[in-house]
Design an enzyme around this catalytic site. Structure first.
Site, PDB file in Angstrom:
ATOM      1  N   ASP A  92       9.989  31.372  38.844  1.00  0.00           N
ATOM      2  CA  ASP A  92       9.052  31.806  37.818  1.00  0.00           C
ATOM      3  C   ASP A  92       8.760  33.307  37.905  1.00  0.00           C
ATOM      4  O   ASP A  92       8.052  33.746  38.813  1.00  0.00           O
ATOM      5  CB  ASP A  92       7.756  30.999  37.975  1.00  0.00           C
ATOM      6  CG  ASP A  92       6.697  31.343  36.944  1.00  0.00           C
ATOM      7  OD1 ASP A  92       7.039  31.968  35.926  1.00  0.00           O
ATOM      8  OD2 ASP A  92       5.528  30.979  37.162  1.00  0.00           O
ATOM      9  N   ASN A  97       3.449  33.357  43.695  1.00  0.00           N
ATOM     10  CA  ASN A  97       3.298  32.504  44.881  1.00  0.00           C
ATOM     11  C   ASN A  97       4.402  31.470  45.004  1.00  0.00           C
ATOM     12  O   ASN A  97       4.927  30.994  44.005  1.00  0.00           O
ATOM     13  CB  ASN A  97       1.959  31.774  44.851  1.00  0.00           C
ATOM     14  CG  ASN A  97       0.791  32.700  45.093  1.00  0.00           C
ATOM     15  OD1 ASN A  97       0.324  33.363  44.181  1.00  0.00           O
ATOM     16  ND2 ASN A  97       0.320  32.753  46.334  1.00  0.00           N
ATOM     17  N   TRP A  99       4.715  27.668  46.380  1.00  0.00           N
ATOM     18  CA  TRP A  99       3.964  26.513  46.867  1.00  0.00           C
ATOM     19  C   TRP A  99       4.752  25.233  46.594  1.00  0.00           C
ATOM     20  O   TRP A  99       5.542  25.159  45.652  1.00  0.00           O
ATOM     21  CB  TRP A  99       2.570  26.425  46.260  1.00  0.00           C
ATOM     22  CG  TRP A  99       2.505  26.050  44.803  1.00  0.00           C
ATOM     23  CD1 TRP A  99       2.425  26.896  43.731  1.00  0.00           C
ATOM     24  CD2 TRP A  99       2.516  24.719  44.253  1.00  0.00           C
ATOM     25  NE1 TRP A  99       2.386  26.201  42.559  1.00  0.00           N
ATOM     26  CE2 TRP A  99       2.438  24.856  42.846  1.00  0.00           C
ATOM     27  CE3 TRP A  99       2.581  23.449  44.807  1.00  0.00           C
ATOM     28  CZ2 TRP A  99       2.436  23.757  41.986  1.00  0.00           C
ATOM     29  CZ3 TRP A  99       2.583  22.339  43.956  1.00  0.00           C
ATOM     30  CH2 TRP A  99       2.498  22.502  42.563  1.00  0.00           C
ATOM     31  N   TYR A 135      -4.966  24.697  37.068  1.00  0.00           N
ATOM     32  CA  TYR A 135      -4.215  24.091  35.963  1.00  0.00           C
ATOM     33  C   TYR A 135      -5.168  23.941  34.784  1.00  0.00           C
ATOM     34  O   TYR A 135      -6.360  24.199  34.899  1.00  0.00           O
ATOM     35  CB  TYR A 135      -3.718  22.692  36.340  1.00  0.00           C
ATOM     36  CG  TYR A 135      -2.938  22.583  37.608  1.00  0.00           C
ATOM     37  CD1 TYR A 135      -2.190  23.645  38.086  1.00  0.00           C
ATOM     38  CD2 TYR A 135      -2.932  21.395  38.324  1.00  0.00           C
ATOM     39  CE1 TYR A 135      -1.462  23.527  39.249  1.00  0.00           C
ATOM     40  CE2 TYR A 135      -2.201  21.263  39.487  1.00  0.00           C
ATOM     41  CZ  TYR A 135      -1.467  22.331  39.951  1.00  0.00           C
ATOM     42  OH  TYR A 135      -0.747  22.208  41.098  1.00  0.00           O
ATOM     43  N   ASP A 275       9.407  36.163  30.895  1.00  0.00           N
ATOM     44  CA  ASP A 275       8.890  35.139  31.800  1.00  0.00           C
ATOM     45  C   ASP A 275       9.778  33.897  31.815  1.00  0.00           C
ATOM     46  O   ASP A 275       9.805  33.129  30.851  1.00  0.00           O
ATOM     47  CB  ASP A 275       7.471  34.759  31.366  1.00  0.00           C
ATOM     48  CG  ASP A 275       6.792  33.798  32.329  1.00  0.00           C
ATOM     49  OD1 ASP A 275       7.404  33.452  33.361  1.00  0.00           O
ATOM     50  OD2 ASP A 275       5.641  33.404  32.051  1.00  0.00           O
TER      51      ASP A 275
END
Length: 384
Positions: A92, A97, A99, A135, A275
């Protein structure tokens, strides 16, 4: 001796690049639709794509609205720990980050995904630092740890990453990915965690401080993220380099958005983010409304813009002009066909800001190089 030195340098250069093949899967939207759950989900969980890019509007430590990933189809595999534990992730460029789910997560969304077990890794180091990523329907909470991360042939030691403990939201249960590997700038990273690619650069693990992305338009195979290199066989002509206007996301300046030579949005210039973690083309209300009106998009009760499937061959290109170069996106790319209807690939961000998001619909048309050494993006048309 010179020949040996040259061969050694070539071999070293080859070792310092790696290509991660991405699998094109069913999106969460497709899976929910197949299970007859999409309409109910959209009614219960209306979302705003813009919260990904304006996290300051939420009272959270960090924001990464995963409902934005409802349409994501491209995932790749990495491993974490010693011995390695495998995970599918989204690469992304719109977040920073890394995770993955952990064995300490009891949420429904973790029940059918790979979970990292720190006790099975001899190289894992825990921290007392927590991490929370928002979220649309709650937040992933967890803690940070360090371990070896394998990305293709590149091994990053002591990489900091998040281990989830809660993942609310039933939609994640249907997601094709376990976690996320962010490729944006360090300033965007939650909890100050150093991004994976920054460690690749600082440890000299890539021959060039850049990575490139190719997303295939059809089929299950072919897409990739290449760390440390560029594969020129996938594009035609030369790369056009666009300087970044901000070093947070991969943000550039758009000159205009036109149709048949007429400006339809972004008059006088605006900002855009390239993106890979967004499947759609998104923008401000006024510009998106003009485009939806032009392509005949009508909004349904769930907020989706329905388009006449028969119009695909009749509608013209939407042209994004960037740094003086035109980048057309055809109707076959910006109109998405599902089981029984067609929808517009343009999404409203509901913020009065002239920010546009060039997601996978755009990236499927152009080879993209993300150059950290020179803070620029290279774009070139794909080989057809």
């Amino acid at each position: 001796m010179k020949c040996l030195l040259l061969l050694s340098l070539v071999a070293l250069s080859q070792c310092l690049t790696t290509k991660i093949h991405l699998k094109k899967t069913k999106s969460v939207r497709q899976t929910l639709e197949e299970h007859g759950l999409l309409d109910d989900f959209l009614k219960k969980h209306p979302y705003n794509l813009g919260t990904k890019y304006f996290p300051g509007l939420q009272n959270t430590f960090a924001s990464e609205p995963l409902q934005n990933y409802l349409d994501i189809e491209y995932i790749g595999t990495i491993s974490i720990g010693t011995p390695p534990q495998q995970f599918t992730v989204i690469f992304d460029t719109g977040s920073s980050n890394l995770w993955v789910p952990s064995v300490y997560c009891s949420s429904e969304a973790c029940s059918n995904h790979h979970k990292f077990n720190p006790q099975q890794s001899s190289t894992f180091q825990a921290t007392s630092q927590s991490v929370s990523i928002t979220y649309g329907t709650g937040s992933m909470t967890g803690f940070l740890g360090y371990d070896t991360v394998q990305v293709g042939s590149i091994e990053v030691t002591n990489q900091i990453f998040g281990l989830s403990q809660t993942e609310p939201g039933s939609f994640l249960y249907y997601s094709p990915f376990d976690g996320i590997l962010g490729l944006a700038y360090p300033r965007l990273s939650a909890s100050g965690a150093t991004p994976v690619f920054d460690n690749m650069m600082s440890e000299g693990l890539v021959s060039q401080d850049l990575f490139s992305v190719f997303l295939s338009s059809d089929g299950q195979q072919g897409s990739f993220v290449m760390f440390g290199g560029i594969d020129s066989s996938y594009y035609t002509g030369s790369l056009n380099w666009v300087p970044l206007s901000a070093e947070l996301y991969w943000q550039i300046t758009l000159d205009s958005i036109t149709v048949n030579g007429q400006t339809i949005a972004c008059s006088g210039g605006c900002q855009a983010i390239v993106d890979t973690g967004t499947s759609l083309l998104a923008g401000p209300p006024n510009g998106i409304a003009k485009i939806q009106n032009f392509i005949g998009g009508s909004q349904d009760s769930n907020g989706q813009y329905i388009v006449n499937c028969n119009a695909i061959n009749e509608l013209p290109d939407i042209v994004f002009t960037i740094n003086g170069i035109q980048y057309p996106v055809p109707a076959s790319a910006y109109i998405r066909q599902s089981q029984s209807y067609c929808t517009s690939g343009f999404e409203n961000m509901f913020f009065q800001s002239e920010l546009w998001i060039l997601g996978d619909i755009f990236i499927r048309q152009y080879y993209c190089v993300f150059d950290r050494a020179n803070n620029q993006i290279g774009l070139a048309p794909l080989v057809q």
